[in-house]
Design an enzyme around this catalytic site. Structure first.
Site, short mmCIF file in Angstrom:
data_model
loop_
_atom_site.label_atom_id
_atom_site.label_comp_id
_atom_site.label_asym_id
_atom_site.label_seq_id
_atom_site.Cartn_x
_atom_site.Cartn_y
_atom_site.Cartn_z
N HIS A 57 36.66 38.71 55.71
CA HIS A 57 35.78 39.67 55.03
C HIS A 57 34.40 39.64 55.66
CE1 HIS A 57 35.17 35.92 52.56
NE2 HIS A 57 33.94 36.21 52.93
P1 TYD Z 1 36.90 34.42 48.90
O1 TYD Z 1 35.44 34.56 49.08
O2 TYD Z 1 37.76 35.58 49.23
O3 TYD Z 1 37.43 33.13 49.69
P2 TYD Z 1 37.58 32.82 51.25
O4 TYD Z 1 36.59 33.64 52.00
O5 TYD Z 1 37.33 31.37 51.37
O6 TYD Z 1 38.97 33.13 51.67
O7 TYD Z 1 37.16 33.95 47.40
C1 TYD Z 1 38.44 33.56 46.94
C2 TYD Z 1 38.47 33.73 45.44
O8 TYD Z 1 37.50 32.92 44.79
C3 TYD Z 1 38.19 35.16 44.99
O9 TYD Z 1 39.06 35.45 43.92
C4 TYD Z 1 36.78 35.13 44.48
C5 TYD Z 1 36.61 33.70 44.03
N1 TYD Z 1 35.23 33.21 44.23
C6 TYD Z 1 34.38 33.11 43.14
O10 TYD Z 1 34.73 33.42 41.98
N2 TYD Z 1 33.10 32.65 43.35
C7 TYD Z 1 32.67 32.28 44.57
O11 TYD Z 1 31.49 31.87 44.72
C8 TYD Z 1 33.55 32.41 45.69
C9 TYD Z 1 33.13 32.03 47.09
C10 TYD Z 1 34.83 32.86 45.46
#
Ligand code: TYD
Length: 139
Positions: A57
């Site tokens: 992302h």
């Molecule tokens: P995401 O940012 O997509 O993780 P990565 O980049 O590590 O693959 O987040 C994964 C899940 O966690 C998504 O459902 C959102 C949640 N999340 C939160 O609720 N708060 C946060 O601060 C973060 C980073 C993620």
């Protein structure tokens, strides 16, 4: 929302430095002292299964320091033109990811811990999760 024109070359690996002693090391990050944004949120990734990738992302506004607090992993940065793979494997080194860049994390070592210092609280509106949309917006 406008997407920042930053490129992968605007991201840098910073030596946070360490306080060394025979009994172990300490690394300190302090607002207004040795980080170029205010930290509003800290989160960490752990128990990442072998072969798994994270990220995938971009953010409109969010800035981050990404640190291999334990073990190692790679961050692949992508600005739609250039890609850059950065390996992190030292708890005193931080990758500064500026806004507007696509990123993926992979090559996690067993037991690794990815610590992220973030400039904003969590907001889903700040994410672009579709690569095609990212490339369109980055043009
Ligand atoms: P995401 O940012 O997509 O993780 P990565 O980049 O590590 O693959 O987040 C994964 C899940 O966690 C998504 O459902 C959102 C949640 N999340 C939160 O609720 N708060 C946060 O601060 C973060 C980073 C993620």
């Amino acid at each position: 929302m406008e997407l920042n024109k930053n490129t992968v070359f605007d991201c840098s690996v910073i030596d946070i430095s360490k306080i060394h002693s025979e009994a172990g090391n300490i690394t300190v990050v302090e607002n207004d002292k040795n980080i170029p944004f205010h930290v509003k949120r800290i989160y960490y990734l752990y128990d990442v299964p072998a072969g798994e990738a994270r990220g995938g992302h971009a953010h409109y506004e969010l800035e981050q320091y990404v640190v291999a607090a334990s073990g190692s992993f790679d961050v692949v940065l992508d600005d739609g033109v250039n890609k850059r793979r950065v390996s992190l494997n030292r708890p005193y080194m931080a990758l500064h990811i500026v806004p507007g860049l696509w990123r993926e994390l992979d090559n996690f070592s067993s037991g690794s811990i990815t610590m992220v210092l973030a400039s904003e609280v969590y907001e889903e509106k700040d994410y672009i999760r579709d690569y095609k949309t990212y490339i369109e917006k980055k043009k």
